[in-house]
Every structure is written in structure tokens, then in C-alpha cells.
Design a protein around this motif. Structure first.
Motif, mmCIF file in Angstrom:
data_model
loop_
_atom_site.group_PDB
_atom_site.id
_atom_site.type_symbol
_atom_site.label_atom_id
_atom_site.label_comp_id
_atom_site.label_asym_id
_atom_site.label_seq_id
_atom_site.Cartn_x
_atom_site.Cartn_y
_atom_site.Cartn_z
ATOM 1 N N HIS B 58 45.634 -62.280 6.274
ATOM 2 C CA HIS B 58 46.805 -62.208 5.378
ATOM 3 C C HIS B 58 46.740 -63.414 4.446
ATOM 4 O O HIS B 58 46.877 -64.551 4.902
ATOM 5 C CB HIS B 58 48.096 -62.227 6.196
ATOM 6 N N THR B 75 53.156 -59.032 0.895
ATOM 7 C CA THR B 75 52.194 -58.231 1.656
ATOM 8 C C THR B 75 51.769 -57.020 0.840
ATOM 9 O O THR B 75 52.572 -56.127 0.573
ATOM 10 C CB THR B 75 52.806 -57.803 3.001
ATOM 11 N N HIS B 76 50.507 -57.043 0.435
ATOM 12 C CA HIS B 76 49.956 -55.989 -0.423
ATOM 13 C C HIS B 76 50.114 -54.609 0.224
ATOM 14 O O HIS B 76 50.523 -53.660 -0.435
ATOM 15 C CB HIS B 76 48.477 -56.297 -0.676
ATOM 16 N N ASP B 77 49.829 -54.551 1.526
ATOM 17 C CA ASP B 77 49.811 -53.257 2.227
ATOM 18 C C ASP B 77 51.140 -52.510 2.177
ATOM 19 O O ASP B 77 51.162 -51.276 2.181
ATOM 20 C CB ASP B 77 49.409 -53.446 3.702
ATOM 21 N N CYS B 78 52.241 -53.266 2.158
ATOM 22 C CA CYS B 78 53.547 -52.600 2.140
ATOM 23 C C CYS B 78 54.293 -52.846 0.835
ATOM 24 O O CYS B 78 55.436 -52.412 0.671
ATOM 25 C CB CYS B 78 54.391 -53.009 3.347
ATOM 26 N N SER B 82 56.828 -58.905 4.390
ATOM 27 C CA SER B 82 56.763 -58.420 5.768
ATOM 28 C C SER B 82 56.868 -59.620 6.705
ATOM 29 O O SER B 82 56.906 -60.777 6.254
ATOM 30 C CB SER B 82 55.439 -57.692 6.016
#
Lengths: 95, 95
Positions: B58, B75-78, B82
Motif C-alpha cells: 500500500h 486506496t486505489h483499489d476502492c 480505507s
């Protein structure tokens, strides 16, 4: 430490401008974006540059996110580009 | 990995906002500026954060010039904040 002369700009700066470095708008500074395979490689590069920079007592302005590093060089003491910036730029490119 | 719930924002995010972190305009991200005594101290901090970040998989967005480090977390993924950002922010503050 003084800013680059016209002659030095032709002989020292110009070659960098054909290898990915660009002049920053409204500043006597150069910048380059490097892209690596991942964060580990990018930060490894930064660490090697940091050790060199601290030894030279000449420090970059840089931004990193994941595998990308954007580095800007200029010399605070003379308010523009000096031979120190050329030296550090060549070192970055050598890695 | 999902973005922080309203409850988590009250209990986890709010304390960071009273310890120097601020919310980035138009983004679900937080940022903080750290100032150190010199480049060596600043890059030492970055190196410790980098080792942690790589272990967490991360990574921060960060800018450094001499003794200053500006770090932004999201957070790129969400597509937003996060619990990973909370964890990394707390780690930065612990150094």
C-alpha cells in the motif's frame, strides 16, 4: 556556485534535453519522469539518488507514487541551474 | 478492501484530522506535511515508510524537497480512504 553560462547551456544542458529532461515553465529548472516496474524499483532508484544527493549536499525536488518518480533539479543558492544540477541529472540517468 | 464507513470515519479518521492530517479537496484522500531538521532525516523517514508501505503493498503519494515531506494517502483499489490509509497514517505519525 553560479548559474550555467550560455556556453554551458549549449554543451551541458542541451544533451539532457534530448534524453528526456525538459525545462520547467517559468523556472530555471529541469524535470524528468522515470517509470519503473514497481514501487520497490522506484524507491531503490530514489535511495541511490538520495545517497548521492546528500553526499553532494545538493537535493532534488521529487514526487513519487507507486512506480513513478518525477524529479526536478535547480540550485537554490544561485536561483537557477548550475553544474550541480547537470551532475545530478547525469547520475540519475546512469542508474 | 472497501472505503471507510461513516462509523469508521468518526472513530478512525477523525483523530487523524486533529493531529495534522487534512482531507484533500475533491478527493477521498488525506494529506500531511512533515518537516525535519535536514534531508538526511527526511529521507530516513521516507525509507522507514517505504519499507512499511512495500510490506503492506500500500503505497503513498509523496513529495520531498530537502527537509520537507508531503504525503497523501488514498486506496486505489476502492477509490477512496480505507483502513489501510489509517494504518499507514498512524505508522507515519509513530516515527
Amino acid at each position: 556556485m553560479s548559474t550555467l553560462s550560455d556556453s554551458q547551456r549549449r554543451t551541458l544542458l542541451q544533451p539532457l534535453l534530448t534524453s528526456g529532461w525538459t525545462v520547467v515553465e517559468n523556472r530555471d529548472a529541469i524535470t524528468k519522469k522515470y517509470e519503473f516496474s514497481d514501487f520497490n524499483q522506484a524507491f531503490g532508484f530514489m535511495t541511490r539518488v538520495a545517497l548521492k544527493a546528500d553526499k553532494m549536499d545538493h537535493h532534488p525536488e521529487w514526487f513519487n507514487v507507486y512506480n513513478r518518480v518525477e524529479i526536478t533539479l535547480s540550485t537554490h543558492d544561485c536561483g537557477g541551474l548550475s553544474t550541480r544540477d547537470i551532475d545530478l541529472a547525469l547520475f540519475c540517468d546512469s542508474l
